[in-house]
Design a protein around this motif. Structure first.
Motif, PDB file in Angstrom:
ATOM      1  N   GLY A  64       0.810  -1.207   0.000  1.00 24.69           N
ATOM      2  CA  GLY A  64       0.000   0.000   0.000  1.00 24.69           C
ATOM      3  C   GLY A  64       0.845   1.260   0.000  1.00 24.69           C
ATOM      4  O   GLY A  64       2.062   1.216   0.174  1.00 24.69           O
ATOM      5  N   PRO A  65       0.177   2.403  -0.165  1.00 30.49           N
ATOM      6  CA  PRO A  65       0.893   3.678  -0.267  1.00 30.49           C
ATOM      7  C   PRO A  65       1.420   4.213   1.068  1.00 30.49           C
ATOM      8  O   PRO A  65       2.297   5.062   1.083  1.00 30.49           O
ATOM      9  N   LEU A  66       0.881   3.703   2.176  1.00 33.64           N
ATOM     10  CA  LEU A  66       1.310   4.164   3.492  1.00 33.64           C
ATOM     11  C   LEU A  66       2.040   3.041   4.221  1.00 33.64           C
ATOM     12  O   LEU A  66       1.604   1.886   4.205  1.00 33.64           O
ATOM     13  N   LYS A  67       3.138   3.396   4.886  1.00 31.00           N
ATOM     14  CA  LYS A  67       3.936   2.424   5.630  1.00 31.00           C
ATOM     15  C   LYS A  67       3.181   1.986   6.885  1.00 31.00           C
ATOM     16  O   LYS A  67       2.469   2.778   7.502  1.00 31.00           O
ATOM     17  N   CYS A  68       3.344   0.743   7.270  1.00 31.87           N
ATOM     18  CA  CYS A  68       2.732   0.252   8.508  1.00 31.87           C
ATOM     19  C   CYS A  68       3.476   0.821   9.714  1.00 31.87           C
ATOM     20  O   CYS A  68       4.607   1.287   9.580  1.00 31.87           O
ATOM     21  N   HIS A  69       2.843   0.772  10.888  1.00 33.41           N
ATOM     22  CA  HIS A  69       3.510   1.300  12.082  1.00 33.41           C
ATOM     23  C   HIS A  69       4.648   0.379  12.509  1.00 33.41           C
ATOM     24  O   HIS A  69       4.689  -0.798  12.162  1.00 33.41           O
ATOM     25  N   LYS A  70       5.584   0.914  13.279  1.00 31.52           N
ATOM     26  CA  LYS A  70       6.845   0.234  13.566  1.00 31.52           C
ATOM     27  C   LYS A  70       6.704  -1.122  14.255  1.00 31.52           C
ATOM     28  O   LYS A  70       7.554  -1.978  14.108  1.00 31.52           O
ATOM     29  N   ASP A  71       5.635  -1.344  14.997  1.00 27.63           N
ATOM     30  CA  ASP A  71       5.448  -2.615  15.700  1.00 27.63           C
ATOM     31  C   ASP A  71       4.420  -3.519  15.023  1.00 27.63           C
ATOM     32  O   ASP A  71       4.015  -4.528  15.591  1.00 27.63           O
ATOM     33  N   PHE A  72       4.024  -3.167  13.823  1.00 24.95           N
ATOM     34  CA  PHE A  72       2.966  -3.915  13.141  1.00 24.95           C
ATOM     35  C   PHE A  72       3.302  -5.400  13.010  1.00 24.95           C
ATOM     36  O   PHE A  72       2.485  -6.266  13.338  1.00 24.95           O
ATOM     37  N   LEU A  73       4.499  -5.711  12.544  1.00 23.67           N
ATOM     38  CA  LEU A  73       4.851  -7.117  12.314  1.00 23.67           C
ATOM     39  C   LEU A  73       4.930  -7.901  13.618  1.00 23.67           C
ATOM     40  O   LEU A  73       4.385  -9.003  13.716  1.00 23.67           O
ATOM     41  N   SER A  74       5.590  -7.342  14.616  1.00 22.16           N
ATOM     42  CA  SER A  74       5.696  -8.066  15.891  1.00 22.16           C
ATOM     43  C   SER A  74       4.325  -8.187  16.561  1.00 22.16           C
ATOM     44  O   SER A  74       4.011  -9.223  17.144  1.00 22.16           O
ATOM     45  N   ASP A  75       3.499  -7.162  16.455  1.00 20.12           N
ATOM     46  CA  ASP A  75       2.144  -7.231  17.021  1.00 20.12           C
ATOM     47  C   ASP A  75       1.293  -8.283  16.314  1.00 20.12           C
ATOM     48  O   ASP A  75       0.451  -8.933  16.938  1.00 20.12           O
ATOM     49  N   SER A  76       1.503  -8.443  15.018  1.00 22.77           N
ATOM     50  CA  SER A  76       0.748  -9.450  14.244  1.00 22.77           C
ATOM     51  C   SER A  76       1.261 -10.857  14.507  1.00 22.77           C
ATOM     52  O   SER A  76       0.498 -11.820  14.492  1.00 22.77           O
ATOM     53  N   TRP A  77       2.568 -11.015  14.729  1.00 22.92           N
ATOM     54  CA  TRP A  77       3.192 -12.315  14.935  1.00 22.92           C
ATOM     55  C   TRP A  77       2.944 -12.856  16.345  1.00 22.92           C
ATOM     56  O   TRP A  77       2.741 -14.043  16.544  1.00 22.92           O
ATOM     57  N   ARG A  78       2.948 -11.992  17.347  1.00 23.01           N
ATOM     58  CA  ARG A  78       2.876 -12.406  18.754  1.00 23.01           C
ATOM     59  C   ARG A  78       1.709 -13.366  19.046  1.00 23.01           C
ATOM     60  O   ARG A  78       1.930 -14.427  19.643  1.00 23.01           O
TER      61      ARG A  78
END
Length: 165
Positions: free
Chosen positions: A82-96
């Motif tokens: 997408g055109p906007l970057k995800c927030h800095k903890d997006f991946l870790s928050d999704s993985w946890r």
């Protein structure tokens, strides 16, 4: 979302939080089959280019990559390109929650897939300096640190075709 981050981390040996979240569609050249790691993306602040393996093409096909705008982020605001970057903890928050449901230790992160790929390459017999180059490590010592879980006897148990994402 998490699967895509794992695939990118594994196949192109990218640092998931610091680099993948800044990677844009235009940084991937399908004609030359290589990734551009811009200076602002890289740990050493130097631009670098690395070829990607043939297996990575399947990941790009699954994303309908060729129809994405070049200025979009690979991991956008909602985890999709997408055109906007995800927030800095997006991946870790999704993985946890996934990690917790599987009962895995918190030492298992998306970034662990970079370690896994390095061990797979060692098991396939890829030379250390070649792995260091692929991973953009300036010193082989760094690559050896990633391979801390490598046991040479493993290369006699698994076939090279078994060592994949």
């Amino acid at each position: 979302r998490v699967l895509r981050a794992m695939q990118f981390t594994y196949w192109i040996l990218i640092r998931s939080k610091a680099e993948l979240m800044k990677l844009k569609v235009g940084d991937i050249d399908r004609t030359l089959k290589r990734i551009r790691f811009s200076a602002d993306l890289s740990k050493n602040e130097q631009e670098a280019f690395r070829d990607y393996p043939e297996e990575f093409e399947k990941v790009l096909d699954e994303m309908d990559f060729d129809n994405l705008p070049k200025d979009w982020y690979i991991i956008g605001k909602k985890g999709m390109p997408g055109p906007l970057k995800c927030h800095k903890d997006f991946l870790s928050d999704s993985w946890r929650p996934i990690r917790d449901k599987l009962g895995l230790s918190d030492k298992y992160t998306i970034y662990s897939w970079k370690h896994t790929r390095i061990i797979h390459e060692l098991m396939k017999g890829t030379e250390g300096p070649d792995i260091s180059h692929m991973a953009r490590h300036e010193e082989f010592k760094t690559t050896k640190d990633y391979a801390r879980g490598y046991d040479i006897s493993l290369k006699y148990i698994y076939k090279p075709e078994d060592l994949t994402f």
